[in-house]
Motif scaffolding. Structure first.
Motif, PDB file in Angstrom:
ATOM      1  N   TYR A  68      31.030  39.858  45.378  1.00  0.00           N
ATOM      2  CA  TYR A  68      32.235  39.036  45.218  1.00  0.00           C
ATOM      3  C   TYR A  68      33.208  39.681  44.251  1.00  0.00           C
ATOM      4  O   TYR A  68      34.420  39.690  44.488  1.00  0.00           O
ATOM      5  CB  TYR A  68      31.873  37.627  44.736  1.00  0.00           C
ATOM      6  CG  TYR A  68      33.070  36.717  44.693  1.00  0.00           C
ATOM      7  CD1 TYR A  68      33.512  36.083  45.853  1.00  0.00           C
ATOM      8  CD2 TYR A  68      33.788  36.524  43.519  1.00  0.00           C
ATOM      9  CE1 TYR A  68      34.635  35.273  45.838  1.00  0.00           C
ATOM     10  CE2 TYR A  68      34.910  35.717  43.498  1.00  0.00           C
ATOM     11  CZ  TYR A  68      35.320  35.087  44.662  1.00  0.00           C
ATOM     12  OH  TYR A  68      36.445  34.291  44.639  1.00  0.00           O
ATOM     13  N   LEU A  69      32.691  40.230  43.157  1.00  0.00           N
ATOM     14  CA  LEU A  69      33.566  40.890  42.180  1.00  0.00           C
ATOM     15  C   LEU A  69      34.228  42.125  42.780  1.00  0.00           C
ATOM     16  O   LEU A  69      35.398  42.409  42.493  1.00  0.00           O
ATOM     17  CB  LEU A  69      32.758  41.259  40.932  1.00  0.00           C
ATOM     18  CG  LEU A  69      32.227  40.075  40.105  1.00  0.00           C
ATOM     19  CD1 LEU A  69      31.382  40.571  38.932  1.00  0.00           C
ATOM     20  CD2 LEU A  69      33.372  39.198  39.604  1.00  0.00           C
ATOM     21  N   LEU A  70      33.507  42.847  43.634  1.00  0.00           N
ATOM     22  CA  LEU A  70      34.101  43.991  44.327  1.00  0.00           C
ATOM     23  C   LEU A  70      35.203  43.524  45.281  1.00  0.00           C
ATOM     24  O   LEU A  70      36.261  44.158  45.379  1.00  0.00           O
ATOM     25  CB  LEU A  70      33.029  44.749  45.112  1.00  0.00           C
ATOM     26  CG  LEU A  70      32.140  45.702  44.314  1.00  0.00           C
ATOM     27  CD1 LEU A  70      30.997  46.211  45.190  1.00  0.00           C
ATOM     28  CD2 LEU A  70      32.951  46.879  43.775  1.00  0.00           C
ATOM     29  N   GLY A  71      34.949  42.413  45.981  1.00  0.00           N
ATOM     30  CA  GLY A  71      35.972  41.856  46.865  1.00  0.00           C
ATOM     31  C   GLY A  71      37.208  41.442  46.099  1.00  0.00           C
ATOM     32  O   GLY A  71      38.344  41.688  46.548  1.00  0.00           O
ATOM     33  N   SER A  72      37.016  40.838  44.932  1.00  0.00           N
ATOM     34  CA  SER A  72      38.152  40.434  44.092  1.00  0.00           C
ATOM     35  C   SER A  72      38.913  41.654  43.586  1.00  0.00           C
ATOM     36  O   SER A  72      40.155  41.649  43.541  1.00  0.00           O
ATOM     37  CB  SER A  72      37.653  39.605  42.898  1.00  0.00           C
ATOM     38  OG  SER A  72      37.012  38.422  43.334  1.00  0.00           O
ATOM     39  N   ALA A  73      38.170  42.704  43.223  1.00  0.00           N
ATOM     40  CA  ALA A  73      38.814  43.938  42.770  1.00  0.00           C
ATOM     41  C   ALA A  73      39.631  44.563  43.894  1.00  0.00           C
ATOM     42  O   ALA A  73      40.740  45.071  43.668  1.00  0.00           O
ATOM     43  CB  ALA A  73      37.754  44.930  42.281  1.00  0.00           C
ATOM     44  N   SER A  74      39.094  44.520  45.108  1.00  0.00           N
ATOM     45  CA  SER A  74      39.822  45.052  46.266  1.00  0.00           C
ATOM     46  C   SER A  74      41.118  44.286  46.507  1.00  0.00           C
ATOM     47  O   SER A  74      42.160  44.878  46.807  1.00  0.00           O
ATOM     48  CB  SER A  74      38.926  44.979  47.506  1.00  0.00           C
ATOM     49  OG  SER A  74      39.600  45.490  48.647  1.00  0.00           O
ATOM     50  N   LEU A  75      41.065  42.959  46.342  1.00  0.00           N
ATOM     51  CA  LEU A  75      42.278  42.144  46.504  1.00  0.00           C
ATOM     52  C   LEU A  75      43.306  42.487  45.427  1.00  0.00           C
ATOM     53  O   LEU A  75      44.508  42.594  45.709  1.00  0.00           O
ATOM     54  CB  LEU A  75      41.917  40.660  46.443  1.00  0.00           C
ATOM     55  CG  LEU A  75      41.142  40.089  47.628  1.00  0.00           C
ATOM     56  CD1 LEU A  75      40.751  38.638  47.339  1.00  0.00           C
ATOM     57  CD2 LEU A  75      41.962  40.151  48.914  1.00  0.00           C
TER      58      LEU A  75
END
Length: 222
Positions: A167-174
């Motif tokens: 989830y944190l990687l997804g947030s970083a990607s956003l």
């Protein structure tokens, strides 16, 4: 007469509820905002920001908030039902992320542009791959016979930890997508900061939810 400890507990509980509701609203509002900005269907590229935001801002956030003890829309449902809803939302998230990755890859191929040359592209690729592995890794939680020699409690801990990292990687990607030329060409000033606040706040809210859940379990077991 209400004690000081009980009063603090109530304030903390209300704060968690408001935080959860705020997270629901923000992830939905951010997804709608990017959808309006991208106008999905107007071009091949337009599907990339739309699908990725739908996957990581809305579907994955809601999949994790299903287990929130304070703001889950399925709070009164049995845990097994929550697990099924979580799996469905995560499957939709994985599907949207793969389609979003396919859209940008094919768009770059058509335009003769190099692939994965930015941090946004690299982090996005890694995140989509990990989402796929996370989905496969969740199968033993549904079909426990696949995980011989592993306790269900241990599998849940590993799944929660890896899910939080995903989830944190997804947030970083956003967040990296918000810094892209496409986004900054249309969104500037205070609007940009409000947009950046959405995945940032959601990341802290989900991180708090997951860590608090497992800290509470450790306290109960000790």
């Amino acid at each position: 007469m209400v004690s000081h400890t009980e009063s603090e507990s109530r304030i903390y509980s209300y704060a968690r509820i408001l935080s959860g509701i705020f997270t629901h609203v923000m992830c939905a509002a951010f997804t709608v905002f990017v959808s309006v900005l991208a106008k999905p269907g107007s071009s091949l590229f337009s599907w990339h920001p739309f699908l990725m935001t739908l996957a990581f801002s809305f579907l994955m956030t809601e999949a994790l908030l299903i287990f929130s003890p304070h703001s889950s829309p399925a709070r009164k449902f049995p845990h097994k039902t929550k697990g099924r809803l979580h799996w469905i939302l995560q499957f939709l998230c994985a599907s949207c992320s793969v389609l979003g990755l396919g859209a940008i890859s094919y768009n770059k191929h058509l335009n003769g542009k190099p692939h994965f040359t930015s941090w946004h592209g690299l982090v996005g690729l890694v995140t989509v791959c990990i989402v796929g592995m996370q989905s496969v890794g969740a199968l033993p939680l549904i079909y426990h016979k696949l995980a011989k020699g592993w306790s269900l409690a241990k599998l849940k801990r590993y799944h929660a930890a890896s899910g939080l990292i995903t989830y944190l990687l997804g947030s970083a990607s956003l967040l990296l997508g918000i810094c892209s030329l496409w986004f900054t060409a249309s969104v500037t000033g205070n609007s940009w900061y409000l947009a950046a606040l959405c995945p940032t706040f959601s990341a802290f809210a989900i991180m708090s939810q997951v860590t608090n859940a497992y800290m509470a379990k450790k306290r109960l077991q000790s």
